[in-house]
Write a protein that holds these residues in place. Structure first.
Motif, short mmCIF file in Angstrom:
data_model
loop_
_atom_site.label_atom_id
_atom_site.label_comp_id
_atom_site.label_asym_id
_atom_site.label_seq_id
_atom_site.Cartn_x
_atom_site.Cartn_y
_atom_site.Cartn_z
N ASP A 124 0.82 -1.22 0.00
CA ASP A 124 0.00 0.00 0.00
C ASP A 124 0.84 1.26 0.00
OD1 ASP A 124 -2.34 -1.30 -0.12
OD2 ASP A 124 -2.77 -1.23 2.04
N GLU A 125 1.95 1.17 0.73
CA GLU A 125 2.86 2.30 0.81
C GLU A 125 3.41 2.64 -0.57
OE1 GLU A 125 5.26 1.19 4.24
OE2 GLU A 125 6.50 2.96 3.80
N ILE A 126 3.77 1.58 -1.29
CA ILE A 126 4.32 1.77 -2.63
C ILE A 126 3.26 2.32 -3.57
CG2 ILE A 126 5.14 0.49 -4.66
CD1 ILE A 126 6.73 -1.23 -2.68
N LYS A 127 2.06 1.82 -3.40
CA LYS A 127 0.95 2.27 -4.23
C LYS A 127 0.72 3.76 -4.02
CE LYS A 127 -3.74 0.84 -5.41
NZ LYS A 127 -4.78 -0.14 -5.09
N GLU A 128 0.77 4.17 -2.77
CA GLU A 128 0.56 5.57 -2.45
C GLU A 128 1.64 6.46 -3.06
OE1 GLU A 128 -0.03 7.20 1.84
OE2 GLU A 128 -1.48 5.60 1.40
N ALA A 149 2.90 -0.56 -8.18
CA ALA A 149 2.49 -1.47 -7.11
C ALA A 149 2.12 -2.83 -7.68
CB ALA A 149 1.32 -0.88 -6.33
N LYS A 150 1.42 -2.82 -8.79
CA LYS A 150 0.99 -4.07 -9.40
C LYS A 150 2.18 -4.90 -9.87
CE LYS A 150 -3.56 -4.73 -11.12
NZ LYS A 150 -4.61 -4.21 -11.97
#
Ligand code: MN
Length: 739
Positions: free
Chosen positions: A97-101, A108-109
């Motif tokens: 989630d951190e990476i996605k943010e 992230a995917k």
């Protein structure tokens, strides 16, 4: 404990980071450098307590992977970020989630995919199947997952030395089984070769070192040879004003080793140790003409082997490879492979599709968007169910996972079937009864015919009907032996029943006609209806294929009919035999995915003849009809009835021949070689695949690979060759291993 100079280490990390940025710079735009820096900082921080087995700071690894992505695959910012963070989620506290943010859903995917893939092979075999499936499904979301993973694997292979032996073994076997074919499929030849070489290095260290030494030893004589070989060509290229570069790189260690093993020969006897590569600097629209012009120059000086001409300039390989290859006879009496290509083609050959798209979009600023569109295209292809558009990726997947397909029941149970299996195979796999009554299937809630070929991840619900029963066609629709034998069993069973029914009908009919029934009459009836066996006749009556009311006609005509039929049958047989003798080299037509010899008829609309490009069409009443691909009806048949199309291909007797290897030993004399090849190609019309000859110290020692139709043919050839003046011995080598 080894003292580590932390300050020096910090400087080294920064040096490597800057090197990465320098290499990526041409592709970067707007905010890219900032994002990369952010990813780098996050990765450094997350891995700060970790070290690699070699003792180096862990961050060296993600940095190196990112560098491979840029430099050796030609990827852009998204992949650099993913590469820098690829081990973060799996090995550290950082959450997805951190990476996605911070970096968005795309990055992230990819990282999620990479984390999942690392689990492949980790578990037992049942888990493995599931992991394969996951990997496939992940792959279909973003190909970058696979590309970054390949870069990761390449770096791990390069630094394998510090790993314990059992880990080495695990990593190298995955590499040769999974990653090098993957790299090959994606057209990443340089990475593929390096992975294979590294595999050999850790599998057979002594063999590998020995080969490295031998290649090094032969280096100076090789460069001398290439120099004198290229001399006249280079002069002509200069005179014509070409801008070019010549490379005479030895083939990969792995491919040399493979050749030695397959042909069971020592290093010294591998005759195509290297290829000469001529790389042209020319504009895009001049490429094809330039390549052929250089071909013409090369073959002005050296005689080409027509069987070894490969034109991937006019029609590139499915994975994007473009190049013009020819093998010519040098003055030293050795065959030399010459590869002619442009700088652009060379880049594609080494870096694969990513480079392809870079060129396609032309300029650097659009690099990432060009890559984006490639990735989008691959994804589209994967999502489409239309098989005609799939080619590249489908080929890739089916070749990689060519053994099995993983599918699910409506309840979610996993079934593993051989690749090529259809909905009908699936039905028989569940239960014979369900198979026998199979009407069709719903795959992922879409209605499909029973010959639908299963794809990984499909969820299948079988539709049955009590009225349904197997027919002959079904045998063509199945890939599993289980389904095949069950269908045959039911067919036999129902055929038997139909024959019993038919016999009863015939007997009833004869009784009405007041003809006494016996074996003779039955046989006469068989002849009258032109059936092969009495049972066939009964069967057709039983199935209603022969109208029983026609039996009464038989009574009136039976006498004359009988006579003329006998004569007719005889003629028929003779002409069949005659045909066989007269035309032994007749081409045969192979039909279907398995390229079987099946019954067929020619379509009247286009009258195909052997050699034409053709396809088969399954008609309702007349079996398979063969059409030319240029038939006026072809577009409609192909587009509207795709499921009824079967592949068909002419196979000439020549291709049907098998490869044999002859070794010829004799005393060398002028013209001996020509006499030998004359016999082979002119007198006996044999197709030579390759020939290699050593004429050291007056001894002629040649190895010829050729195609023969039979052992008799081969014996004839050997006898003839032995009669050539100077030839002392001709022996046949075992050719089992040849492809
Ligand atoms: Mn890694």
């Amino acid at each position: 404990m080894i003292a580590v100079d932390l300050e020096e280490e910090r400087k080294e990390i920064l040096r490597r980071y800057r090197r990465l940025l320098r290499k990526a710079k041409p592709f970067l735009k707007d905010n890219d450098a900032k994002l990369i820096k952010k990813a780098f900082n996050l990765s450094v921080e997350a891995h700060k307590e970790m070290r690699r087995k070699s003792g180096e700071p862990y961050i060296f690894h993600p940095l190196a992977v990112a560098e491979i992505c840029v430099e050796e695959i030609g990827l852009g910012t998204t992949s650099i970020i993913a590469a820098l963070l690829h081990d973060v989620v799996e090995d550290t506290e950082v959450e997805l989630d951190e990476i996605k943010e911070s970096f968005g859903p795309k990055v992230a995917k990819i990282i999620d995919g990479l984390t999942k893939i690392s689990g492949v092979f980790e578990h037992g075999s049942s888990q493995q199947a599931e992991n394969f499936r996951k990997m496939l499904l992940t792959l279909s979301e973003d190909v970058r997952v696979i590309l970054v993973k390949l870069a990761d694997r390449l770096h791990n292979m390069r630094t394998l030395g510090s790993m314990p032996r059992h880990k080495q073994l695990k990593i190298i076997s995955e590499t040769i089984y999974l990653y090098s074919p993957l790299a090959h499929r994606l057209g990443l030849y340089a990475i593929k070769s390096e992975l294979e070489d590294l595999w050999l290095k850790y599998t057979e260290p002594e063999v590998y070192q020995d080969l490295v030494a031998k290649i090094a030893e032969s280096k100076s004589s090789r460069s001398r040879f290439i120099k004198s070989f290229m001399n006249p060509i280079v002069d002509e290229l200069d005179r014509t004003g070409f801008k070019y570069e010549v490379k005479g790189r030895p083939k990969s260690i792995y491919s040399i080793w493979n050749k030695m093993k397959k042909q069971n020969i020592p290093f010294e006897e591998v005759y195509d140790l290297f290829a000469v590569r001529i790389i042209l600097d020319t504009t895009y629209d001049q490429e094809k003409a330039a390549c052929w012009q250089v071909y013409s120059i090369v073959t002005d000086f050296y005689t080409p082997n027509p069987d070894r001409l490969r034109d991937w300039v006019s029609t590139p390989k499915a994975n994007g490879y473009e190049s013009l290859h020819t093998t010519v006879m040098s003055r030293a009496g050795r065959w030399v492979e010459v590869q002619i290509r442009t700088q652009r083609m060379n880049d594609i050959a080494e870096k694969g599709y990513a480079a392809h798209w870079k060129y396609k979009d032309g300029m650097n600023p659009t690099h990432e968007s060009g890559l984006e569109s490639w990735i989008q295209k691959v994804r589209d292809m994967l999502e489409q169910n239309d098989t005609s558009a799939i080619e590249f990726v489908d080929d890739f997947r089916s070749n990689l996972f060519n053994e099995e397909v993983f599918v699910f029941t409506p309840k979610g149970d996993l079934k593993i079937l051989p690749s090529g299996a259809t909905a009908l195979d699936f039905a028989f796999d569940i239960h014979t009864e369900i198979g026998a009554k199979c009407l069709g299937a719903k795959v992922n809630n879409r209605l499909v015919p029973l010959n639908y070929q299963l794809k990984n991840g499909d969820q299948i619900e079988i539709l049955t009907s009590n009225k349904q029963r197997p027919n002959e066609d079904w045998l063509r629709f199945v890939a599993t032996s289980k389904a095949k034998s069950k269908i045959k069993e039911t067919l036999k069973e129902s055929k038997k029943q139909a024959a019993v029914d038919g016999k009863e009908i015939v007997q009833r009919k004869l009784k009405q006609m007041k003809v006494p029934f016996d074996g003779d009459v039955a046989n006469q009836l068989r002849a009258y209806f032109e059936e092969k066996t009495v049972t066939d006749f009964y069967y057709k009556v039983g199935r209603g294929l022969i109208d029983p009311s026609h039996i009464k006609n038989f009574k009136d005509f039976k006498k004359e009919r009988q006579k003329s039929l006998r004569v007719k049958n005889k003629e028929h047989e003779y002409s069949d035999d005659f045909k066989k003798i007269e035309d032994p080299g007749k081409d045969i037509l192979l039909i279907g995915e398995d390229m079987d010899v099946l019954d067929y008829k020619y379509a009247k609309c286009c009258n195909p003849i052997p050699g034409d490009d053709v396809f088969g069409f399954i008609t309702v009443n007349e079996g398979i009809k063969i059409h030319r691909t240029t038939c006026p009806n072809a577009p409609e048949l192909l587009s509207r009835h795709g499921n009824r199309i079967v592949k068909a291909k002419w196979m000439s007797q020549q291709q049907n021949a098998f490869l044999a290897v002859l070794r010829i030993i004799g005393t060398d004399r002028v013209g001996l070689m020509r006499d030998v090849t004359d016999i082979i190609s002119n007198e006996l019309k044999v197709n030579m695949q390759s020939i290699s000859i050593d004429t050291e110290t007056g001894i002629f020692d040649g190895q010829i690979r050729l195609y023969v139709n039979s052992t008799k043919h081969l014996d004839q050839l050997i006898t003839k060759l032995e009669k050539v003046t100077g030839v002392m011995r001709v022996t046949r080598h075992d050719s089992r291993e040849f492809s």
